[in-house]
Design a protein around this motif. Structure first.
Motif, PDB file in Angstrom:
ATOM      1  N   ALA A 178       0.840  -1.201   0.000  1.00  0.00           N
ATOM      2  CA  ALA A 178       0.000   0.000   0.000  1.00  0.00           C
ATOM      3  C   ALA A 178       0.876   1.253   0.000  1.00  0.00           C
ATOM      4  O   ALA A 178       2.034   1.216   0.421  1.00  0.00           O
ATOM      5  CB  ALA A 178      -0.905  -0.003   1.232  1.00  0.00           C
ATOM      6  N   PRO A 179       0.337   2.379  -0.464  1.00  0.00           N
ATOM      7  CA  PRO A 179       1.112   3.627  -0.428  1.00  0.00           C
ATOM      8  C   PRO A 179       1.496   4.000   0.993  1.00  0.00           C
ATOM      9  O   PRO A 179       0.766   3.732   1.947  1.00  0.00           O
ATOM     10  CB  PRO A 179       0.139   4.655  -1.024  1.00  0.00           C
ATOM     11  CG  PRO A 179      -0.834   3.857  -1.826  1.00  0.00           C
ATOM     12  CD  PRO A 179      -0.972   2.551  -1.112  1.00  0.00           C
ATOM     13  N   ALA A 180       2.659   4.620   1.134  1.00  0.00           N
ATOM     14  CA  ALA A 180       3.115   5.069   2.446  1.00  0.00           C
ATOM     15  C   ALA A 180       2.139   6.097   3.018  1.00  0.00           C
ATOM     16  O   ALA A 180       1.556   6.879   2.272  1.00  0.00           O
ATOM     17  CB  ALA A 180       4.515   5.667   2.341  1.00  0.00           C
ATOM     18  N   LYS A 188      -0.712   8.844  -5.018  1.00  0.00           N
ATOM     19  CA  LYS A 188      -1.243   7.968  -3.975  1.00  0.00           C
ATOM     20  C   LYS A 188      -2.590   7.388  -4.389  1.00  0.00           C
ATOM     21  O   LYS A 188      -2.857   6.201  -4.189  1.00  0.00           O
ATOM     22  CB  LYS A 188      -1.397   8.744  -2.664  1.00  0.00           C
ATOM     23  CG  LYS A 188      -1.943   7.900  -1.523  1.00  0.00           C
ATOM     24  CD  LYS A 188      -1.996   8.679  -0.238  1.00  0.00           C
ATOM     25  CE  LYS A 188      -2.532   7.814   0.904  1.00  0.00           C
ATOM     26  NZ  LYS A 188      -2.569   8.549   2.185  1.00  0.00           N
ATOM     27  N   ASP A 189      -3.438   8.199  -5.010  1.00  0.00           N
ATOM     28  CA  ASP A 189      -4.747   7.725  -5.445  1.00  0.00           C
ATOM     29  C   ASP A 189      -4.609   6.622  -6.489  1.00  0.00           C
ATOM     30  O   ASP A 189      -5.348   5.630  -6.479  1.00  0.00           O
ATOM     31  CB  ASP A 189      -5.570   8.880  -6.020  1.00  0.00           C
ATOM     32  CG  ASP A 189      -5.936   9.913  -4.966  1.00  0.00           C
ATOM     33  OD1 ASP A 189      -5.878   9.573  -3.767  1.00  0.00           O
ATOM     34  OD2 ASP A 189      -6.265  11.051  -5.339  1.00  0.00           O
ATOM     35  N   VAL A 190      -3.670   6.788  -7.407  1.00  0.00           N
ATOM     36  CA  VAL A 190      -3.461   5.795  -8.459  1.00  0.00           C
ATOM     37  C   VAL A 190      -2.968   4.490  -7.866  1.00  0.00           C
ATOM     38  O   VAL A 190      -3.476   3.412  -8.168  1.00  0.00           O
ATOM     39  CB  VAL A 190      -2.460   6.323  -9.508  1.00  0.00           C
ATOM     40  CG1 VAL A 190      -2.078   5.223 -10.484  1.00  0.00           C
ATOM     41  CG2 VAL A 190      -3.062   7.498 -10.266  1.00  0.00           C
ATOM     42  N   THR A 247       6.389   4.393  -2.267  1.00  0.00           N
ATOM     43  CA  THR A 247       6.350   5.728  -2.847  1.00  0.00           C
ATOM     44  C   THR A 247       6.647   5.598  -4.342  1.00  0.00           C
ATOM     45  O   THR A 247       7.013   4.520  -4.822  1.00  0.00           O
ATOM     46  CB  THR A 247       7.406   6.657  -2.210  1.00  0.00           C
ATOM     47  OG1 THR A 247       8.714   6.205  -2.611  1.00  0.00           O
ATOM     48  CG2 THR A 247       7.307   6.663  -0.694  1.00  0.00           C
ATOM     49  N   GLY A 248       6.527   6.702  -5.073  1.00  0.00           N
ATOM     50  CA  GLY A 248       6.810   6.660  -6.503  1.00  0.00           C
ATOM     51  C   GLY A 248       8.240   6.258  -6.798  1.00  0.00           C
ATOM     52  O   GLY A 248       8.502   5.488  -7.728  1.00  0.00           O
ATOM     53  N   ASP A 249       9.189   6.761  -6.005  1.00  0.00           N
ATOM     54  CA  ASP A 249      10.593   6.392  -6.222  1.00  0.00           C
ATOM     55  C   ASP A 249      10.830   4.913  -5.932  1.00  0.00           C
ATOM     56  O   ASP A 249      11.624   4.260  -6.617  1.00  0.00           O
ATOM     57  CB  ASP A 249      11.507   7.240  -5.335  1.00  0.00           C
ATOM     58  CG  ASP A 249      11.664   8.659  -5.864  1.00  0.00           C
ATOM     59  OD1 ASP A 249      11.680   8.832  -7.094  1.00  0.00           O
ATOM     60  OD2 ASP A 249      11.769   9.590  -5.044  1.00  0.00           O
TER      61      ASP A 249
END
Length: 269
Positions: A178-180, A188-190, A247-249
């Motif tokens: 899950a997103p941080a 985050k929504d995506v 996260t994205g990174d």
């Protein structure tokens, strides 16, 4: 990070048409101008991006196809190492070094961060440190060395397959982690919208890019799938323990690692 969608049309659609997600996936992962998306509203783009994740592997196959084309042409004029470097340079331009930037940020953050707050702070810093520089150099260098070592018959299938497999691993990581908690906004929504349905779509979208390897080296592809599974298990544990999610990174880092895993499996003796 979403690269934006120019408004080209006067009438803005608030829904997301079925044809939009594959184009959004291509626009998200590359710097290519993708026509036809200007008439979508911000909400339609938000919805479409959640569906676009399942098309990431197919967009990866297209990126791999461009890289392979440059390599094949360059290989006819220069030694293999030069051809490989030119192909990687063309790919970096095409993608805006999207995943390479993530590799540097991830290595800096997890190499120098002592706690969750420090890791997040370093990851957001645009400057590159020693861990990031070393990680990026070793990652790109290892990828180039593997491509040089591959037999010619497997070179194009390996580029197509690794580009596809890397983006497939991103979707799997989104579904597994899950997103941080500190993440906010569109990214985050995506990521939060990815589940079993998007993962199933991603597996289907990966077939065109993985089919040549499935026919030529099925055992190596199976080995890469095993390596990817082990990496995901370790990656999930690391992210949940260190920063409470992805996260994205982190996801960009997993894409690059996915490419290396497949290339390592193919090049193994």
């Amino acid at each position: 990070m979403w690269r934006g969608c120019p408004i080209w049309a006067s009438r803005v659609r608030t829904d997301c048409p079925a044809w939009a997600p594959p184009l959004l996936a291509l626009q998200f992962l590359t710097r290519m101008p993708v026509p036809g998306l200007g008439g979508l509203s911000g909400e339609a783009v938000r919805i479409g991006l959640g569906r676009a994740v399942g098309w990431f592997p197919l967009a990866g196959a297209l990126i791999g196809g461009v890289t392979a084309s440059v390599l094949v042409v360059a290989d006819a004029f220069w030694p293999r190492l030069v051809a490989v470097l030119l192909a990687l340079l063309a790919e970096a331009w095409l993608t805006g070094a999207f995943h390479e930037d993530a590799v540097a940020d991830f290595c800096d953050a997890f190499g120098g961060g002592r706690d969750a707050e420090a890791i997040r702070r370093i990851m957001k810093d645009s400057r590159i440190g020693s861990h990031g520089a070393l990680g990026l150099m070793l990652g790109v260098g290892l990828r180039a060395a593997l491509l040089v070592a591959l037999p010619s018959v497997l070179l194009v299938p390996a580029l197509l397959g690794s580009a596809t497999f890397g983006r497939l691993l991103v979707v799997a990581a989104m579904a597994a982690v899950a997103p941080a908690p500190a993440r906010e906004g569109l990214a985050k929504d995506v990521a939060a919208a990815v589940g079993a349905r998007q993962l199933a779509l991603a597996l289907l979208a990966a077939l065109p890019g993985l089919l040549p390897l499935l026919l030529l080296a099925p055992g190596r592809l199976l080995l890469a799938c095993g390596g990817g599974t082990l990496f995901l298990a370790w990656f999930r544990s690391l992210l949940r323990r260190s920063i409470g999610g992805s996260t994205g990174d982190c996801l960009g880092f997993s894409a690059y690692v996915g490419q290396l895993i497949l290339l390592l499996a193919i090049a193994a003796r």
